[in-house]
Write a protein that holds these residues in place. Structure first.
Motif, PDB file in Angstrom:
ATOM      1  N   SER A 153       0.809  -1.229   0.000  1.00  0.00           N
ATOM      2  CA  SER A 153       0.000   0.000   0.000  1.00  0.00           C
ATOM      3  C   SER A 153       0.836   1.271   0.000  1.00  0.00           C
ATOM      4  O   SER A 153       0.422   2.305   0.527  1.00  0.00           O
ATOM      5  CB  SER A 153      -0.946   0.015   1.217  1.00  0.00           C
ATOM      6  N   LEU A 154       2.027   1.218  -0.615  1.00  0.00           N
ATOM      7  CA  LEU A 154       2.869   2.398  -0.677  1.00  0.00           C
ATOM      8  C   LEU A 154       2.356   3.368  -1.743  1.00  0.00           C
ATOM      9  O   LEU A 154       1.891   2.947  -2.812  1.00  0.00           O
ATOM     10  CB  LEU A 154       4.309   2.029  -0.988  1.00  0.00           C
ATOM     11  N   THR A 155       2.472   4.645  -1.464  1.00  0.00           N
ATOM     12  CA  THR A 155       2.105   5.661  -2.438  1.00  0.00           C
ATOM     13  C   THR A 155       3.210   5.848  -3.472  1.00  0.00           C
ATOM     14  O   THR A 155       2.947   5.894  -4.676  1.00  0.00           O
ATOM     15  CB  THR A 155       1.820   6.998  -1.731  1.00  0.00           C
ATOM     16  N   SER A 156       4.457   5.947  -2.977  1.00  0.00           N
ATOM     17  CA  SER A 156       5.557   6.157  -3.900  1.00  0.00           C
ATOM     18  C   SER A 156       6.885   5.776  -3.275  1.00  0.00           C
ATOM     19  O   SER A 156       7.038   5.772  -2.049  1.00  0.00           O
ATOM     20  CB  SER A 156       5.609   7.630  -4.348  1.00  0.00           C
ATOM     21  N   ILE A 157       7.833   5.446  -4.152  1.00  0.00           N
ATOM     22  CA  ILE A 157       9.232   5.285  -3.784  1.00  0.00           C
ATOM     23  C   ILE A 157      10.021   6.239  -4.676  1.00  0.00           C
ATOM     24  O   ILE A 157       9.974   6.127  -5.912  1.00  0.00           O
ATOM     25  CB  ILE A 157       9.722   3.842  -3.983  1.00  0.00           C
ATOM     26  N   SER A 158      10.728   7.183  -4.065  1.00  0.00           N
ATOM     27  CA  SER A 158      11.478   8.186  -4.823  1.00  0.00           C
ATOM     28  C   SER A 158      12.934   8.156  -4.396  1.00  0.00           C
ATOM     29  O   SER A 158      13.237   8.208  -3.192  1.00  0.00           O
ATOM     30  CB  SER A 158      10.899   9.589  -4.570  1.00  0.00           C
ATOM     31  N   TYR A 159      13.821   8.076  -5.394  1.00  0.00           N
ATOM     32  CA  TYR A 159      15.265   8.071  -5.133  1.00  0.00           C
ATOM     33  C   TYR A 159      15.897   9.042  -6.117  1.00  0.00           C
ATOM     34  O   TYR A 159      15.854   8.834  -7.331  1.00  0.00           O
ATOM     35  CB  TYR A 159      15.845   6.665  -5.311  1.00  0.00           C
ATOM     36  N   TYR A 160      16.501  10.126  -5.591  1.00  0.00           N
ATOM     37  CA  TYR A 160      16.996  11.198  -6.440  1.00  0.00           C
ATOM     38  C   TYR A 160      18.484  11.451  -6.221  1.00  0.00           C
ATOM     39  O   TYR A 160      18.988  11.412  -5.093  1.00  0.00           O
ATOM     40  CB  TYR A 160      16.261  12.510  -6.149  1.00  0.00           C
ATOM     41  N   CYS A 161      19.183  11.720  -7.314  1.00  0.00           N
ATOM     42  CA  CYS A 161      20.543  12.275  -7.264  1.00  0.00           C
ATOM     43  C   CYS A 161      20.699  13.119  -8.528  1.00  0.00           C
ATOM     44  O   CYS A 161      21.442  12.778  -9.450  1.00  0.00           O
ATOM     45  CB  CYS A 161      21.602  11.173  -7.201  1.00  0.00           C
ATOM     46  N   ASP A 162      19.959  14.236  -8.554  1.00  0.00           N
ATOM     47  CA  ASP A 162      19.892  15.007  -9.798  1.00  0.00           C
ATOM     48  C   ASP A 162      19.779  16.517  -9.579  1.00  0.00           C
ATOM     49  O   ASP A 162      19.243  17.237 -10.416  1.00  0.00           O
ATOM     50  CB  ASP A 162      18.698  14.541 -10.635  1.00  0.00           C
ATOM     51  N   THR A 163      20.303  16.988  -8.425  1.00  0.00           N
ATOM     52  CA  THR A 163      20.164  18.414  -8.121  1.00  0.00           C
ATOM     53  C   THR A 163      20.810  19.271  -9.200  1.00  0.00           C
ATOM     54  O   THR A 163      20.282  20.308  -9.597  1.00  0.00           O
ATOM     55  CB  THR A 163      20.773  18.731  -6.747  1.00  0.00           C
ATOM     56  N   THR A 164      21.986  18.855  -9.674  1.00  0.00           N
ATOM     57  CA  THR A 164      22.591  19.494 -10.855  1.00  0.00           C
ATOM     58  C   THR A 164      23.023  18.393 -11.826  1.00  0.00           C
ATOM     59  O   THR A 164      23.148  17.229 -11.448  1.00  0.00           O
ATOM     60  CB  THR A 164      23.820  20.351 -10.478  1.00  0.00           C
ATOM     61  N   THR A 165      23.297  18.786 -13.060  1.00  0.00           N
ATOM     62  CA  THR A 165      23.622  17.799 -14.095  1.00  0.00           C
ATOM     63  C   THR A 165      24.974  17.139 -13.874  1.00  0.00           C
ATOM     64  O   THR A 165      25.268  16.114 -14.497  1.00  0.00           O
ATOM     65  CB  THR A 165      23.625  18.477 -15.471  1.00  0.00           C
ATOM     66  N   SER A 166      25.812  17.688 -13.001  1.00  0.00           N
ATOM     67  CA  SER A 166      27.140  17.118 -12.789  1.00  0.00           C
ATOM     68  C   SER A 166      27.191  16.104 -11.647  1.00  0.00           C
ATOM     69  O   SER A 166      28.213  15.447 -11.446  1.00  0.00           O
ATOM     70  CB  SER A 166      28.155  18.232 -12.497  1.00  0.00           C
ATOM     71  N   TYR A 167      26.118  15.965 -10.881  1.00  0.00           N
ATOM     72  CA  TYR A 167      26.129  15.044  -9.757  1.00  0.00           C
ATOM     73  C   TYR A 167      25.990  13.600 -10.252  1.00  0.00           C
ATOM     74  O   TYR A 167      25.208  13.310 -11.161  1.00  0.00           O
ATOM     75  CB  TYR A 167      25.025  15.373  -8.767  1.00  0.00           C
ATOM     76  N   THR A 168      26.746  12.707  -9.600  1.00  0.00           N
ATOM     77  CA  THR A 168      26.852  11.337 -10.076  1.00  0.00           C
ATOM     78  C   THR A 168      26.454  10.349  -8.991  1.00  0.00           C
ATOM     79  O   THR A 168      26.871  10.475  -7.830  1.00  0.00           O
ATOM     80  CB  THR A 168      28.302  11.033 -10.520  1.00  0.00           C
ATOM     81  N   SER A 169      25.667   9.379  -9.360  1.00  0.00           N
ATOM     82  CA  SER A 169      25.351   8.242  -8.505  1.00  0.00           C
ATOM     83  C   SER A 169      26.375   7.150  -8.794  1.00  0.00           C
ATOM     84  O   SER A 169      26.376   6.560  -9.880  1.00  0.00           O
ATOM     85  CB  SER A 169      23.928   7.735  -8.792  1.00  0.00           C
ATOM     86  N   THR A 170      27.265   6.893  -7.833  1.00  0.00           N
ATOM     87  CA  THR A 170      28.396   5.991  -8.039  1.00  0.00           C
ATOM     88  C   THR A 170      28.294   4.783  -7.134  1.00  0.00           C
ATOM     89  O   THR A 170      28.114   4.921  -5.913  1.00  0.00           O
ATOM     90  CB  THR A 170      29.725   6.740  -7.754  1.00  0.00           C
ATOM     91  N   ASN A 171      28.405   3.611  -7.742  1.00  0.00           N
ATOM     92  CA  ASN A 171      28.421   2.352  -6.977  1.00  0.00           C
ATOM     93  C   ASN A 171      27.181   2.204  -6.095  1.00  0.00           C
ATOM     94  O   ASN A 171      27.239   1.622  -5.015  1.00  0.00           O
ATOM     95  CB  ASN A 171      29.685   2.252  -6.113  1.00  0.00           C
ATOM     96  N   ASP A 172      26.054   2.727  -6.553  1.00  0.00           N
ATOM     97  CA  ASP A 172      24.815   2.629  -5.787  1.00  0.00           C
ATOM     98  C   ASP A 172      24.016   1.402  -6.228  1.00  0.00           C
ATOM     99  O   ASP A 172      24.048   0.998  -7.399  1.00  0.00           O
ATOM    100  CB  ASP A 172      23.964   3.884  -5.974  1.00  0.00           C
ATOM    101  N   LEU A 173      23.299   0.821  -5.266  1.00  0.00           N
ATOM    102  CA  LEU A 173      22.416  -0.310  -5.530  1.00  0.00           C
ATOM    103  C   LEU A 173      21.018   0.044  -5.062  1.00  0.00           C
ATOM    104  O   LEU A 173      20.813   0.409  -3.897  1.00  0.00           O
ATOM    105  CB  LEU A 173      22.905  -1.558  -4.798  1.00  0.00           C
ATOM    106  N   ILE A 174      20.043  -0.075  -5.960  1.00  0.00           N
ATOM    107  CA  ILE A 174      18.646   0.153  -5.629  1.00  0.00           C
ATOM    108  C   ILE A 174      17.884  -1.126  -5.923  1.00  0.00           C
ATOM    109  O   ILE A 174      17.911  -1.641  -7.048  1.00  0.00           O
ATOM    110  CB  ILE A 174      18.058   1.314  -6.454  1.00  0.00           C
ATOM    111  N   GLY A 175      17.229  -1.660  -4.901  1.00  0.00           N
ATOM    112  CA  GLY A 175      16.465  -2.895  -5.067  1.00  0.00           C
ATOM    113  C   GLY A 175      15.044  -2.726  -4.570  1.00  0.00           C
ATOM    114  O   GLY A 175      14.818  -2.149  -3.497  1.00  0.00           O
TER     115      GLY A 175
END
Length: 542
Positions: free
Chosen positions: A447-469
């Motif tokens: 019954s979750l409404t949403s799952i949000s995962y962000y790393c996009d505040t600026t175009t140069s920010y990088t998500s490195t070695n991240d795992l989303i499951g």
């Protein structure tokens, strides 16, 4: 001056004092032992002179009692009436001693003083064999205190205990011990300017309100409360201090526990304790820890002050916060709420907790998150070198607009495994700069409404070695949005999401594996990502 096995019994209400002393003791002894001092007047024992260096007053195995019930009130110079009263313009001077053991002391009115005493460098040794019935115990150090031992045990119907060493901000309580055991009392008030090697211990007592205030920089301060009951506890040590230790074990507080501690190398432990609300303030740094274990925080208040069951404004630096095997429940908007920075070297850890808000009204505006099970205020960030760890928690909210988890990172990491279970609401994890080494897995939630995962505040920010499951989750919307990626893995199976969206603009190394999911739509926008590996199998999208 020795009085032994004697009876002084004043039956006249017109005579105020049964035993009255104005003699000055310098290098001399007053001892009253195995005696009965009874009065129908205002004072059983009254002292109107100083006790100078070398002077000793010793009371051993006496019965001291006033039966007068008419009160003179609290206005004016004290003490006005009581069992043992040292008039307020006199004091135990440096090098003097008051020793009390084995006395039974009672007063006829709640407002009377059972013991009233000022010390100007003198000492008190008051052991656990003294018994009080009714009245107030007042001990005031008008200068520095040193090597005092004050214990109250097995007493009832007392009005209050006041222990002060605060006449000036520079005065220090050194090597003092305060103990309260098996006592029923509305108020215990301990106020100290500064402390060094101060030990306070309370056990098996019903203390409606206990307040400990130490205003100046201190070191080696210990407060221990075991098997007590009461309404509230208020601990205030707001100036940077070293080795502050607070241990709360097997206590019940019907209202709140409030702690304002600025500590280095400090430890606060709350274990097997229940309370209506916890408010934590201050600064934890340099190896300090704040631990909650097997504790229940249940807020039943719907007032503004009761909006947060657990509320922390602590700034953590090189410190640990851990909540383990606890129940945090609220009928209001926020179960657990943080509004203080999580700085370098800090770990926040939630293990095997039950965290729940049953508030069912959606709030449209206000602080973000305005309602949540676990909420870190939107400007409360996890800084580089900090970690949020979560495992084995059951988290639920009462309305779809509430957050099960809301957290922002500024270089910090999250390690959130599949053993956390959510019911209802939204999950929000955001990195305000580049992220690295995050491990965010959601499993078996409904019954979750949403799952949000962000790393996009600026175009140069990088998500490195991240795992989303995301595994076996029932959710309306999933949004995973990164500016750049480097070795990002997204893995999901058995999930029913109406809308599942994955965004990135560029980067190197991205694996997306979606197996056995269902929903209305799947959207992937990966821009110029190099090394993209995508597997979509056994899905159903209407």
């Amino acid at each position: 001056l020795l009085i032994d096995q004697s009876t002084i019994e004043n039956t006249l209400t017109s005579v105020q004092k049964a035993f009255e002393n104005t003699a000055l003791f310098t290098g001399a002894l007053l001892e009253i032992r195995r005696s009965r001092i009874l009065t129908a007047g205002y004072f059983a024992m009254y002292f109107g002179s100083n006790v100078n260096a070398g002077g000793v007053h010793r009371f051993i195995d006496n019965e001291i009692k006033t039966t007068l019930t008419a009160s003179l009130g609290v206005a004016g110079t004290q003490p006005k009436q009581g069992a043992i009263g040292y008039y307020s313009t006199y004091a135990f001077q440096a090098g003097s001693l008051l020793q009390m053991s084995g006395n039974n002391i009672s007063v006829g009115s709640f407002e009377f003083f059972a013991l009233y005493l000022n010390l100007n460098g003198g000492r008190i040794v008051h052991d656990h064999t003294n018994r009080y019935n009714g009245g107030e115990v007042y001990i005031n150090h008008v200068t520095h205190s040193n090597n005092n031992y004050f214990v109250v045990n097995g007493s009832s119907n007392m009005a209050r205990i006041k222990y002060y060493c605060r006449a000036a901000t520079t005065y220090i309580s050194t090597n003092d011990v305060i103990g309260i055991y098996d006592v029923t009392i509305p108020i215990v008030d301990i106020a100290i300017a500064k402390a060094a090697n101060l030990y306070i211990d309370t056990a098996n007592s019903a203390i409606a309100s206990l307040t400990l205030s130490i205003t100046g920089a201190s070191n080696n301060v210990t407060l221990r409360q075991h098997n007590n009951s009461g309404d509230d506890l208020d601990v205030s040590i707001p100036t940077a201090s070293d080795e502050v230790m607070v241990f709360l074990t097997d206590n019940v507080y019907s209202d709140s526990v409030t702690m304002n501690v600025a500590g280095t190398n400090s430890l606060v432990v709350v274990n097997r304790t229940s309370m209506g609300r916890a408010v934590i303030k201050g600064y934890f740094s340099a190896g300090s820890s704040l631990l909650f274990d097997q504790t229940t925080i249940e807020n039943k208040l719907t007032t503004l002050d009761g909006q947060k069951a657990f509320y922390s404004t602590v700034v953590f630096n090189m410190a640990l916060f851990e909540m383990r095997r606890c129940r945090v429940l609220t009928v209001e908007r926020l179960a657990i709420y943080f509004a203080g920075r999580v700085e370098t070297g800090t770990v926040h850890r939630f293990i095997d907790n039950d965290i729940k808000t049953t508030y069912t009204v959606t709030q449209a505006s206000g602080q973000i998150p305005i309602q949540a099970a676990i909420g870190y205020y939107e400007t409360t960030l996890f800084y580089t070198g900090s970690v949020l760890e979560m495992s084995g928690n059951n988290i639920s909210v009462g309305v779809s607009a509430a957050y099960g988890l809301y957290v922002k990172q500024m270089g910090g990491r999250i390690v959130h495994d599949e053993t956390n279970h959510y019911t209802g609401g939204k999950l929000y994890v955001s990195s305000t700069i580049s992220s690295n080494g995050n491990h965010f897995i959601v499993g078996n939630s409904t019954s979750l409404t949403s799952i949000s995962y962000y790393c996009d505040t600026t175009t140069s920010y990088t998500s490195t070695n991240d795992l989303i499951g995301i595994y076996n989750v029932d959710v309306d919307t999933v949004i995973l949005r990164m500016a750049m990626v480097s070795n990002l893995t997204v893995d999901s199976s058995g999930t029913a999401a109406k809308s599942f969206s994955i965004y990135s603009t560029t980067g190197t190394g991205m694996v997306v594996n979606l197996c056995g999911n269902s929903g209305e739509s799947l959207i992937m926008t990966t821009g110029s990502t190099v090394g993209l590996v995508t597997s979509i199998s056994d899905g159903l999208y209407t």
